[in-house]
Design an enzyme around this catalytic site. Structure first.
Site, PDB file in Angstrom:
ATOM      1  CE1 TYR A  94      -3.418   2.612   0.018  1.00 17.46           C
ATOM      2  CE2 TYR A  94      -4.076   1.884   2.201  1.00 17.46           C
ATOM      3  CZ  TYR A  94      -4.283   2.670   1.091  1.00 17.46           C
ATOM      4  OH  TYR A  94      -5.368   3.529   1.060  1.00 17.46           O
ATOM      5  CE  LYS A 129      -6.250   0.196  -1.133  1.00 15.02           C
ATOM      6  NZ  LYS A 129      -6.874  -0.221   0.124  1.00 15.02           N
TER       7      LYS A 129
END
Length: 332
Positions: free
Chosen positions: A137, A162
């Site tokens: 992330y 992400k």
């Protein structure tokens, strides 16, 4: 795991329910997870940002992840959030594997800021012995460059990135660098849009090859999340624009009123939708009742747009807009 097949939006990031005396409400969590799966999400990300990962004890984390895995029962992949400092993140990764998770989402490291090379070093440290696929992330203090993002392909445990930064130009550079690298894993590496209320940027991200996205809306109104996703996938721009105007754009405005509303407002909306997920833990603050009332009106307006579209009305016409406004007014 073929992530391209399983990470079809909208992806579910369930809430973590608490009782009035601040214990885990595992019975409510089981219902919540079942509802998320039944609504049609293709992957479930448990105990992540929306699930208040940082507010959970180690034992609570194990209970939440294990229950999600048990409830899903192999129907879709379950990813668990892991994070903190490098040693702590490795321990949580091992816990997730022990609980039967199918993969993990590596959250930004705790507090410490660094360079893209330092972030890459953190990722290498955490995932080096991972038995599970890892999605990284990129957000806050975890920022990668095209060069360091490309280096992720040399870590077989890392299967995706992400993005929660929202710099579309930089993300385009990363995607293009990876896809044109000639690396044997380049075509299979996955990219996800992880911005708050990701539906707002979904078209822009899809245009640069990032078609998958997380949906906080899925936690309290999965019908709206899937209605938007279907409209976007089918190229129904009129319906996409109508849902943006009636529901998603004002939702984002409401979310931005108070820091932390990306979680607490979502949780309050789920309560209004009939799911007893309880309160948020500090430092998050509870959503103001007037703001929750406004969100309830916005949900009704969004559903009116979907109903008009299902009935065959053009969502771009004044009559459809009037229907949405009327539904919002009735919800007051």
């Amino acid at each position: 795991m073929d992530l391209h097949a399983v990470l079809t939006p909208p992806l579910s990031f369930p809430l973590t329910p608490f009782t009035d005396d601040d214990r885990l409400a595992l019975d409510v969590l089981a219902v919540h997870v079942e509802q998320q799966v039944a609504a049609g999400t293709t992957a479930l990300f448990i105990a992540c940002g929306t699930g208040e990962f940082t507010a959970l004890s180690r034992e609570e984390y194990r209970e939440v992840v294990a229950l999600a895995v048990k409830t899903v029962a192999g129907r879709i992949p379950v990813f668990a959030g892991v994070g903190g400092g490098p040693a702590v993140a490795r321990e949580y990764l091992a816990e997730a594997a022990d609980c039967g998770a199918d993969g993990v989402l590596l959250l930004p490291p705790y507090l410490v800021s660094s360079t893209p090379e330092g972030v890459l070093g953190h990722i290498r440290y955490v995932v080096r012995d991972s038995p599970l696929p890892v999605i990284v992330y990129q957000r806050a203090n975890a920022r990668l460059s095209p060069v360091t993002a490309l280096a992720l392909l040399d870590l077989p445990q890392v299967v995706g990135l992400k993005d929660g930064l929202g710099d579309v130009e930089q993300m385009q550079r990363i995607v293009a660098t990876v896809r044109t690298s000639g690396h044997e894993r380049a075509a299979d590496f996955s990219f996800l849009n992880g911005l708050p209320t990701a539906e707002l940027s979904a078209r822009a991200y899809a245009a640069i090859g990032v078609g998958s996205y997380s949906s906080a809306v899925h936690s309290f109104a999965p019908d709206l999340a899937h209605g938007f996703a279907r409209a976007l996938a089918s190229g129904d721009d009129a319906l996409v624009d109508a849902l943006l105007a009636a529901f998603l754009l004002p939702l984002a405005d409401l979310r931005d009123k108070v820091p932390g509303y990306a979680v607490s407002l979502v949780k309050a909306a789920a309560v209004r939708e009939g799911l007893a997920v309880g309160r948020v833990r500090p430092p998050l603050v509870e959503a103001e009742e007037e703001h929750v009332d406004e969100l309830v009106r916005l949900i009704a307006a969004g559903r009116a747009v979907l109903a008009a579209a299902a009935a065959g009305a053009s969502t771009a016409t004044p009559s459809a807009a009037a229907a949405a406004a009327s539904a919002a007014e009735e919800a007051k």
